[in-house]
Enzyme design. Structure first.
Site, mmCIF file in Angstrom:
data_model
loop_
_atom_site.group_PDB
_atom_site.id
_atom_site.type_symbol
_atom_site.label_atom_id
_atom_site.label_comp_id
_atom_site.label_asym_id
_atom_site.label_seq_id
_atom_site.Cartn_x
_atom_site.Cartn_y
_atom_site.Cartn_z
ATOM 1 N NE ARG A 11 -3.875 2.394 3.239
ATOM 2 C CZ ARG A 11 -4.712 2.495 2.553
ATOM 3 N NH1 ARG A 11 -6.040 1.401 1.939
ATOM 4 N NH2 ARG A 11 -5.471 3.573 2.879
ATOM 5 C CG HIS B 212 -8.110 1.246 -3.601
ATOM 6 N ND1 HIS B 212 -7.584 0.199 -2.853
ATOM 7 C CD2 HIS B 212 -8.646 1.642 -2.390
ATOM 8 C CE1 HIS B 212 -8.003 0.059 -1.806
ATOM 9 N NE2 HIS B 212 -8.569 0.510 -1.363
ATOM 10 C CD GLN C 263 -13.295 -0.810 -0.645
ATOM 11 O OE1 GLN C 263 -12.257 -0.132 -0.420
ATOM 12 N NE2 GLN C 263 -14.403 -0.683 -0.721
ATOM 13 C CG ASP D 105 -13.099 8.025 -1.736
ATOM 14 O OD1 ASP D 105 -12.644 7.905 -0.513
ATOM 15 O OD2 ASP D 105 -11.929 7.425 -2.690
ATOM 16 C CB CYS E 39 -13.919 3.108 -0.244
ATOM 17 S SG CYS E 39 -12.966 4.290 -1.228
ATOM 18 N NE ARG F 221 -10.169 -3.198 0.506
ATOM 19 C CZ ARG F 221 -9.018 -2.497 0.846
ATOM 20 N NH1 ARG F 221 -9.692 -1.612 1.528
ATOM 21 N NH2 ARG F 221 -7.900 -2.793 1.140
#
Length: 301
Positions: A102, A129, A132, A219, A260, A288
């Site tokens: 990450r 991502h 996700q 988001d 998310c 997830r």
């Protein structure tokens, strides 16, 4: 499938195989079954960006699969002192069975895959991502019973979520309408490729994007690393790029909402809409775990 670096790594067949496996693994957990698919396998977790969901879900997921997760803070490693990624990748490939990273730049993840000899999973970059989005698609299919033929609407910054949602939705057979302010569009290469698909639409008006949507996604306006631009972005996004009652009235009846997390209530989404769809949003967060376990089984099993 050797790595998961971005959503475009997956064919439609591979995407649905992962979702089917994620459903299976979730069902096993709900039944109290923890099968050691990855017994004696070790996953390195490299974090250059802090995390809640990514770290916990990967650590728990790896343990549930019978493997061992090893947390690696980049600041405690030689990579944090300037050791080249290609050297770190080649060393860790001799110790580990896989790496989740990450970080900031997509090139870092790509270099780990290029120079290492083990599977690499992108836990998040500024470009993509994918983990996700797998959870998002899993959640949509759970609630709606299908993906193909549905319309997704994304409202907000053209960030890593927007990039990956576009690719993921189109790969799954959905259509997607994206609304961003001018100058905040998704990556050019994503737009160029998506524009070949009649199911893709890029607009500046959220009300246009939301019309007849089955799924509304948003988001934060300033992603991790963009905090210095928060005040400037607030001026651009505020009052227009928010998921609120008006947007939901334009979407289809029973449209679902995804985020998310973390969410900034009364910025990109109102408290009222968030709480009305909290069950969907937190199911998305749980997924997830299951979606990433599917990726781990496919890559490390």
């Amino acid at each position: 499938m050797k790595h998961l670096l971005k959503m475009s790594d997956l064919s439609k067949e591979e995407l649905y195989e992962l979702l089917d496996l994620a459903d299976q693994l979730k069902k096993e957990v709900k039944n109290g079954e923890f099968k050691p698919y990855l017994k004696n396998k070790t996953l390195g977790l490299i974090f250059q960006k802090s995390s809640t969901r990514t770290r916990v879900s990967f650590e728990v997921g790896m343990q549930q699969l019978g493997g061992y997760p090893l947390f690696l803070n980049a600041n405690d490693m030689q990579i944090g002192r300037g050791e080249p990624i290609k050297d770190t990748a080649r060393v860790l490939s001799r110790y580990l069975d896989g790496i989740m990273i990450r970080t900031y730049g997509q090139d870092e993840v790509d270099d780990f895959a290029k120079y290492g000899s083990i599977p690499i999973i992108n836990g998040l970059t500024e470009y993509a991502h994918p983990c996700q989005i797998l959870a998002d698609l899993m959640t949509i299919r759970e609630i709606k019973g299908k993906l193909e033929g549905l319309k997704m609407c994304y409202i907000g910054d053209g960030n890593n979520m927007a990039n990956s949602l576009i690719v993921g939705a189109l790969t799954a057979g959905m259509s997607i309408s994206v609304a961003t302010p001018k100058g905040y569009e998704p990556a050019e290469d994503v737009i160029k490729e998506a524009s070949k698909n009649p199911g893709f639409e890029l607009v500046n008006d959220p009300e246009v994007a939301a019309k007849n949507a089955d799924v509304v996604v948003t988001d934060v306006w300033a992603s991790m690393g963009d905090e210095s631009q928060a005040e400037e972005r607030m001026k651009v996004f505020q009052g227009t790029y928010q998921v609120n009652d008006k947007i939901m009235e334009l979407a289809n009846t029973n449209a679902m909402v995804l985020h998310c997390l973390p969410a900034h209530r009364e910025e990109e989404i109102t408290e009222k809409v968030f709480e009305a769809h909290a069950d969907e949003i937190f199911e998305e967060a749980e997924n997830r775990l299951h979606a990433q376990k599917a990726v781990l089984v496919k890559l490390l099993g």
